[in-house]
Design a protein around this motif. Structure first.
Motif, mmCIF file in Angstrom:
data_model
loop_
_atom_site.group_PDB
_atom_site.id
_atom_site.type_symbol
_atom_site.label_atom_id
_atom_site.label_comp_id
_atom_site.label_asym_id
_atom_site.label_seq_id
_atom_site.Cartn_x
_atom_site.Cartn_y
_atom_site.Cartn_z
ATOM 1 N N HIS A 119 46.153 31.912 37.967
ATOM 2 C CA HIS A 119 45.637 30.502 38.330
ATOM 3 C C HIS A 119 45.069 30.832 39.412
ATOM 4 O O HIS A 119 43.522 30.242 39.690
ATOM 5 C CB HIS A 119 45.988 30.025 38.523
ATOM 6 C CG HIS A 119 47.072 29.640 36.879
ATOM 7 N ND1 HIS A 119 48.281 28.089 36.776
ATOM 8 C CD2 HIS A 119 46.351 29.862 35.973
ATOM 9 C CE1 HIS A 119 48.380 28.379 35.397
ATOM 10 N NE2 HIS A 119 47.061 28.903 35.122
ATOM 11 N N ALA A 120 45.373 31.266 40.649
ATOM 12 C CA ALA A 120 44.322 31.027 41.916
ATOM 13 C C ALA A 120 43.515 31.712 41.938
ATOM 14 O O ALA A 120 42.398 31.058 42.867
ATOM 15 C CB ALA A 120 45.243 32.017 42.943
ATOM 16 N N GLU A 121 43.419 32.969 41.767
ATOM 17 C CA GLU A 121 42.218 34.120 41.313
ATOM 18 C C GLU A 121 41.070 32.675 40.582
ATOM 19 O O GLU A 121 39.867 32.704 40.977
ATOM 20 C CB GLU A 121 42.137 34.449 40.377
ATOM 21 C CG GLU A 121 41.057 35.420 40.425
ATOM 22 C CD GLU A 121 40.833 37.156 39.536
ATOM 23 O OE1 GLU A 121 40.202 37.448 39.182
ATOM 24 O OE2 GLU A 121 41.898 37.023 39.104
ATOM 25 N N LEU A 122 41.270 32.257 40.057
ATOM 26 C CA LEU A 122 40.045 31.352 39.105
ATOM 27 C C LEU A 122 40.085 29.762 39.221
ATOM 28 O O LEU A 122 38.566 30.011 39.361
ATOM 29 C CB LEU A 122 41.031 30.767 37.074
ATOM 30 C CG LEU A 122 41.124 32.312 36.474
ATOM 31 C CD1 LEU A 122 41.765 31.370 35.445
ATOM 32 C CD2 LEU A 122 39.445 33.107 36.031
ATOM 33 N N VAL A 123 41.076 29.422 40.120
ATOM 34 C CA VAL A 123 40.410 27.739 41.144
ATOM 35 C C VAL A 123 39.185 28.777 42.200
ATOM 36 O O VAL A 123 38.236 28.105 42.486
ATOM 37 C CB VAL A 123 41.696 28.040 41.949
ATOM 38 C CG1 VAL A 123 41.020 26.908 42.714
ATOM 39 C CG2 VAL A 123 42.659 27.224 40.538
ATOM 40 N N CYS A 124 39.947 29.749 42.378
ATOM 41 C CA CYS A 124 38.492 30.129 43.806
ATOM 42 C C CYS A 124 36.770 30.488 43.002
ATOM 43 O O CYS A 124 36.178 30.237 43.585
ATOM 44 C CB CYS A 124 39.092 31.598 44.261
ATOM 45 S SG CYS A 124 40.514 31.475 45.457
ATOM 46 N N ARG A 125 37.116 31.482 41.598
ATOM 47 C CA ARG A 125 36.581 31.899 41.510
ATOM 48 C C ARG A 125 35.319 30.447 40.900
ATOM 49 O O ARG A 125 34.028 30.400 41.447
ATOM 50 C CB ARG A 125 36.021 32.419 39.854
ATOM 51 C CG ARG A 125 36.698 33.854 40.222
ATOM 52 C CD ARG A 125 37.190 34.376 39.356
ATOM 53 N NE ARG A 125 36.291 34.918 38.228
ATOM 54 C CZ ARG A 125 36.413 35.259 36.742
ATOM 55 N NH1 ARG A 125 36.824 36.434 36.924
ATOM 56 N NH2 ARG A 125 34.950 36.002 36.414
ATOM 57 N N ALA A 126 35.922 29.626 40.118
ATOM 58 C CA ALA A 126 35.179 27.888 40.020
ATOM 59 C C ALA A 126 34.672 27.863 40.824
ATOM 60 O O ALA A 126 33.504 26.216 40.753
ATOM 61 C CB ALA A 126 36.484 26.967 39.053
ATOM 62 N N ALA A 127 35.573 27.247 42.011
ATOM 63 C CA ALA A 127 34.629 26.699 42.988
ATOM 64 C C ALA A 127 33.618 27.215 43.934
ATOM 65 O O ALA A 127 33.168 26.879 44.253
ATOM 66 C CB ALA A 127 36.327 26.663 44.711
ATOM 67 N N ALA A 128 34.215 28.391 43.660
ATOM 68 C CA ALA A 128 32.335 29.143 44.206
ATOM 69 C C ALA A 128 31.835 28.867 43.370
ATOM 70 O O ALA A 128 30.160 28.596 43.972
ATOM 71 C CB ALA A 128 32.687 30.757 44.852
ATOM 72 N N ALA A 129 31.637 28.819 42.208
ATOM 73 C CA ALA A 129 31.118 28.305 41.486
ATOM 74 C C ALA A 129 30.220 26.713 41.449
ATOM 75 O O ALA A 129 29.499 26.177 40.728
ATOM 76 C CB ALA A 129 30.843 28.368 39.547
#
Length: 356
Positions: A96-106
């Motif tokens: 989850h945390a990694e995906l949140v960061c990736r989505a936010a960066a996008a």
């Protein structure tokens, strides 16, 4: 990638205008499928733009069921798509945390199922990434949106409960429990089950900070799996800086059905919420008194799931803040991590210890 057609996705204007929020699901498992179908059928102002899942066929099946714009096994295809405004993260918890960061960066708004992270460092990175990107970050703590729990919180806010003194929250999954203990990640009972109860207790005790945690846990449903570290039953005691004392309990096997309850007792009264009933009908017959109970969380908490997704869509479309955000997820996680350490050491753990 397998594409499907979706007139709404193809013709509606992007977010910020009068058009719907175009949402992609990342994770097409049980809860991801439930949330995606609710978005497609019960949440005005939203369309399912895409579904992503690395398992062959999973995304395609769900996308076809809801008429999503496209399906893919490549998460980056969703994150880079100009047809996606927001993502629904329902992948396995430890991603989850990694995906949140990736989505936010996008630049994608995020609805993330609990837990948002499994370490405090991960939680801090996710919160910072969302803040830096200026996106909506909402966490799937559904009980805040259940009518009874929301009403209990209003009773607190209105002063009818008085000064909070004792709180209680419980989760009992429906039994008989038939899962393979070897396939249940370690500490699931704290990080994925009781995490709801930790948030509920904080929700019903607003403004208070958790101070210390003492937890007891065992394998009472599957004692044969105890030596592997499996835990299926737990009770946690939490103290708060306003003097309130709370208990949270969980079991993986309630033979009578899915059971979720909360309680706050204060100097002026008490409010309770939840239960396992699917309706207020009680049948009186020759065999005794009967009530209908839920066997799935998606049945018992159907309206709460719809409401939390609706709140997310409203925030995305309006630019408002999330009703329940990263800081709430961090607090519940701190309690969960303190409970884990308490079980490991057999001692009371302060929340500050896990924060450090």
């Amino acid at each position: 990638m397998t594409s499907t057609t979706s007139p709404a996705t193809a013709t509606d204007p992007p977010i910020g205008g009068a058009g719907p929020a175009r949402i992609a699901t990342i994770g097409a498992g049980r809860i991801g499928s439930n949330h995606t179908e609710l978005l497609a059928r019960h949440v005005p102002g939203a369309v399912v733009a895409a579904v992503a899942d690395p398992v062959d066929g999973a995304a395609e099946r769900l996308a076809a069921a809801v008429g999503a714009g496209f399906a893919t096994t490549d998460i980056d295809e969703v994150l880079t798509s100009s047809d996606v405004d927001a993502v629904l993260i329902t992948a396995p918890a430890r991603s989850h945390a990694e995906l949140v960061c990736r989505a936010a960066a996008a630049g994608k708004h995020v609805f993330c199922e609990k837990p948002m992270a499994v370490t405090v460092d991960e939680a801090d990175r996710a919160i910072a990434a969302a803040a830096d990107a200026g996106i909506v970050l909402q966490i799937g703590f559904n009980r805040r949106f259940a009518p009874g729990f929301a009403a209990a919180r209003r009773a607190v806010d209105d002063g009818r409960v008085g000064t909070p003194q004792l709180l209680r929250s419980l989760t009992r999954d429906p039994g008989p429990w038939k899962a393979d203990p070897a396939r249940v990640p370690q500490w699931t009972i704290f990080l994925e089950t009781l995490i709801h109860d930790f948030d509920t207790i904080c929700f019903l005790n607003p403004g208070a900070r958790p101070v210390s945690v003492h937890a007891f846990a065992d394998a009472l449903i599957r004692p044969d799996a105890r030596d592997t570290g499996h835990l299926d039953t737990a009770v946690v005691t939490i103290t708060f800086d306003n003097g309130a004392i709370a208990t949270a309990e969980a079991s993986f096997s309630a033979l009578y059905g899915y059971d979720v309850r909360g309680e706050i007792f204060g100097s002026a009264g008490m409010a309770t919420a939840g239960g396992g009933r699917t309706s207020d009908m009680t049948f009186y017959g020759a065999d005794g008194i009967e009530i209908d109970t839920a066997r799935r969380d998606t049945v018992l908490l159907h309206s709460a799931y719809v409401s939390e997704l609706s709140a997310f869509v409203d925030a995305v479309r309006s630019g408002a803040s999330a009703v329940v955000g990263g800081a709430d997820a961090r607090t519940a996680l701190q309690i969960a991590l303190a409970a884990i350490r308490s079980v490991e050491t057999g001692t009371t753990i302060t929340v500050d210890e896990v924060s450090r």
